[in-house]
Design an enzyme around this catalytic site. Sequence first.
Site, PDB file in Angstrom:
ATOM      1  N   GLY A  79       0.809  -1.207   0.000  1.00 38.62           N
ATOM      2  CA  GLY A  79       0.000   0.000   0.000  1.00 38.62           C
ATOM      3  C   GLY A  79       0.843   1.259   0.000  1.00 38.62           C
ATOM      4  O   GLY A  79       2.047   1.240  -0.243  1.00 38.62           O
ATOM      5  N   LYS A  80       0.174   2.380   0.267  1.00 42.71           N
ATOM      6  CA  LYS A  80       0.817   3.672   0.173  1.00 42.71           C
ATOM      7  C   LYS A  80       0.794   4.372   1.531  1.00 42.71           C
ATOM      8  O   LYS A  80       0.875   3.728   2.559  1.00 42.71           O
ATOM      9  CB  LYS A  80       0.142   4.503  -0.921  1.00 42.71           C
ATOM     10  CG  LYS A  80       0.302   3.865  -2.309  1.00 42.71           C
ATOM     11  CD  LYS A  80       0.077   4.867  -3.400  1.00 42.71           C
ATOM     12  CE  LYS A  80       0.403   4.283  -4.762  1.00 42.71           C
ATOM     13  NZ  LYS A  80       0.535   5.361  -5.777  1.00 42.71           N
ATOM     14  N   TRP A 134      -2.471   7.790   7.567  1.00 41.08           N
ATOM     15  CA  TRP A 134      -2.293   8.413   8.884  1.00 41.08           C
ATOM     16  C   TRP A 134      -2.888   7.494   9.936  1.00 41.08           C
ATOM     17  O   TRP A 134      -3.921   6.855   9.721  1.00 41.08           O
ATOM     18  CB  TRP A 134      -3.025   9.759   8.925  1.00 41.08           C
ATOM     19  CG  TRP A 134      -3.067  10.403  10.288  1.00 41.08           C
ATOM     20  CD1 TRP A 134      -2.102  11.165  10.871  1.00 41.08           C
ATOM     21  CD2 TRP A 134      -4.147  10.349  11.234  1.00 41.08           C
ATOM     22  NE1 TRP A 134      -2.500  11.575  12.127  1.00 41.08           N
ATOM     23  CE2 TRP A 134      -3.757  11.081  12.375  1.00 41.08           C
ATOM     24  CE3 TRP A 134      -5.393   9.727  11.238  1.00 41.08           C
ATOM     25  CZ2 TRP A 134      -4.572  11.231  13.494  1.00 41.08           C
ATOM     26  CZ3 TRP A 134      -6.210   9.862  12.348  1.00 41.08           C
ATOM     27  CH2 TRP A 134      -5.802  10.620  13.466  1.00 41.08           C
ATOM     28  N   HIS A 135      -2.204   7.409  11.085  1.00 36.28           N
ATOM     29  CA  HIS A 135      -2.760   6.758  12.270  1.00 36.28           C
ATOM     30  C   HIS A 135      -2.747   7.776  13.406  1.00 36.28           C
ATOM     31  O   HIS A 135      -1.832   8.602  13.494  1.00 36.28           O
ATOM     32  CB  HIS A 135      -1.932   5.550  12.691  1.00 36.28           C
ATOM     33  CG  HIS A 135      -1.901   4.453  11.677  1.00 36.28           C
ATOM     34  ND1 HIS A 135      -3.034   3.907  11.118  1.00 36.28           N
ATOM     35  CD2 HIS A 135      -0.857   3.792  11.113  1.00 36.28           C
ATOM     36  CE1 HIS A 135      -2.692   2.964  10.262  1.00 36.28           C
ATOM     37  NE2 HIS A 135      -1.377   2.875  10.245  1.00 36.28           N
ATOM     38  N   CYS A 141      -3.592   6.846   0.920  1.00 37.49           N
ATOM     39  CA  CYS A 141      -3.524   5.597   0.144  1.00 37.49           C
ATOM     40  C   CYS A 141      -3.298   5.863  -1.342  1.00 37.49           C
ATOM     41  O   CYS A 141      -3.563   5.004  -2.175  1.00 37.49           O
ATOM     42  CB  CYS A 141      -4.777   4.753   0.359  1.00 37.49           C
ATOM     43  SG  CYS A 141      -5.087   4.366   2.087  1.00 37.49           S
TER      44      CYS A 141
END
Length: 215
Positions: free
Chosen positions: A71-72, A75-76, A178
């Site tokens: 994936g790309k 944010w978390h 993403c």
Amino acid sequence: MTELQVIRAGRVPYEEAWERQRELHAARVAGEGPDTLLLLEHPSVYTAGKRTEPHERPQDGTPVVDVDRGGKITWHGPGQLVGYPIVALPDPVDVVAYVRRLEGALIEVCAGFGVEAGRVEGRSGVWLPADEPGPGSRWRPERKIAAIGIRVARGVTMHGFALNCDPDLGAFGAIVPCGIVDAGVTSLSAELGRDVTIDEALEPVEKAMRAVLTG
């Protein structure tokens, strides 16, 4: 697959959780530990998968952690429930089927809250469809409510999913989430017009994940 150990770890810095994943992964590969699901929350952090393009990163110098998942960039942060399944997949390993199981579990969780989410062809994760155009209405594009980015090494999974409960969605504004420019990001709280906390989501997420990760 075997019995699943679930660890509700609370708020954990990203690098610390990543190290914990590697330890659990090594033990599972060696046959010295059980299938495990880490459920946690991170302080605010951007993480970039291997396919992230330079223009998708923050342009203001905000730090980004480069990670070994697919994936790309994403944010978390607070208000987002993150799950890291460290599980041995059956032979022959079918990565797509595994991702579809995670998606299905999260779609079920959303439905339990009254949010009708689903899949979008060619895009991983869990989505809400674009609004039907209508007079006087504010049209919204397809928007992602849960992201999925995984790695499978020696038949055992790492990384996982992130369900937006009540995060500050403005944090996604500094990146191209993403790598998708023609869609938005949403949360359970934004869709329902009320606060849906991580504590409220923990039990349904654990139940849904146990259903698809054991057996």
